[in-house]
Design a protein around this motif. Structure first.
Motif, PDB file in Angstrom:
ATOM      1  N   ILE A 135     -15.447  18.196  22.911  1.00  0.00           N
ATOM      2  CA  ILE A 135     -16.458  17.140  23.001  1.00  0.00           C
ATOM      3  C   ILE A 135     -17.408  17.409  24.162  1.00  0.00           C
ATOM      4  O   ILE A 135     -18.627  17.274  24.024  1.00  0.00           O
ATOM      5  CB  ILE A 135     -15.787  15.761  23.158  1.00  0.00           C
ATOM      6  N   ILE A 136     -16.875  17.805  25.288  1.00  0.00           N
ATOM      7  CA  ILE A 136     -17.716  18.081  26.461  1.00  0.00           C
ATOM      8  C   ILE A 136     -18.627  19.274  26.201  1.00  0.00           C
ATOM      9  O   ILE A 136     -19.807  19.250  26.560  1.00  0.00           O
ATOM     10  CB  ILE A 136     -16.841  18.291  27.713  1.00  0.00           C
ATOM     11  N   ASN A 155     -25.804  19.990  23.459  1.00  0.00           N
ATOM     12  CA  ASN A 155     -26.846  19.056  23.017  1.00  0.00           C
ATOM     13  C   ASN A 155     -27.838  18.752  24.132  1.00  0.00           C
ATOM     14  O   ASN A 155     -29.042  18.687  23.896  1.00  0.00           O
ATOM     15  CB  ASN A 155     -26.232  17.759  22.496  1.00  0.00           C
ATOM     16  N   LEU A 156     -27.353  18.546  25.333  1.00  0.00           N
ATOM     17  CA  LEU A 156     -28.246  18.271  26.460  1.00  0.00           C
ATOM     18  C   LEU A 156     -29.157  19.461  26.752  1.00  0.00           C
ATOM     19  O   LEU A 156     -30.351  19.295  27.011  1.00  0.00           O
ATOM     20  CB  LEU A 156     -27.441  17.905  27.702  1.00  0.00           C
ATOM     21  N   ASN A 159     -33.293  19.131  26.227  1.00  0.00           N
ATOM     22  CA  ASN A 159     -34.146  19.151  27.414  1.00  0.00           C
ATOM     23  C   ASN A 159     -34.870  20.466  27.644  1.00  0.00           C
ATOM     24  O   ASN A 159     -35.721  20.547  28.508  1.00  0.00           O
ATOM     25  CB  ASN A 159     -33.308  18.836  28.660  1.00  0.00           C
ATOM     26  N   ASN A 160     -34.577  21.482  26.875  1.00  0.00           N
ATOM     27  CA  ASN A 160     -35.131  22.798  27.181  1.00  0.00           C
ATOM     28  C   ASN A 160     -35.737  23.478  25.969  1.00  0.00           C
ATOM     29  O   ASN A 160     -35.646  24.681  25.815  1.00  0.00           O
ATOM     30  CB  ASN A 160     -34.039  23.690  27.780  1.00  0.00           C
ATOM     31  N   GLN A 161     -36.381  22.739  25.134  1.00  0.00           N
ATOM     32  CA  GLN A 161     -37.005  23.365  23.966  1.00  0.00           C
ATOM     33  C   GLN A 161     -38.426  23.727  24.267  1.00  0.00           C
ATOM     34  O   GLN A 161     -39.083  23.226  25.076  1.00  0.00           O
ATOM     35  CB  GLN A 161     -36.938  22.440  22.766  1.00  0.00           C
TER      36      GLN A 161
END
Length: 52
Positions: free
Chosen positions: A38-39, A45-46, A50-52
């Motif tokens: 999960i982590i 996902n983060l 945030n970095n696309q």
């Protein structure tokens, strides 16, 4: 990230600072085994959002 060619943004700067990568790695390594997947999914996902 470097191996997958996603460590650097198109303009050449690092997407995530080295100390942030260390902190995320330690957080994953120290997590309980039943929470590790999960982590990892949360961190991925983060990074993707945030970095696309």
């Amino acid at each position: 990230m470097d191996r997958n060619k996603v460590l650097y943004a198109p303009d050449g700067h690092k997407r995530i600072a080295d100390n942030t990568l260390v902190a995320l790695t330690l957080m994953i390594a120290e997590s309980r085994p039943e929470e590790k997947d999960i982590i990892i999914k949360l961190v991925v996902n983060l990074i993707n959002q945030n970095n696309q």
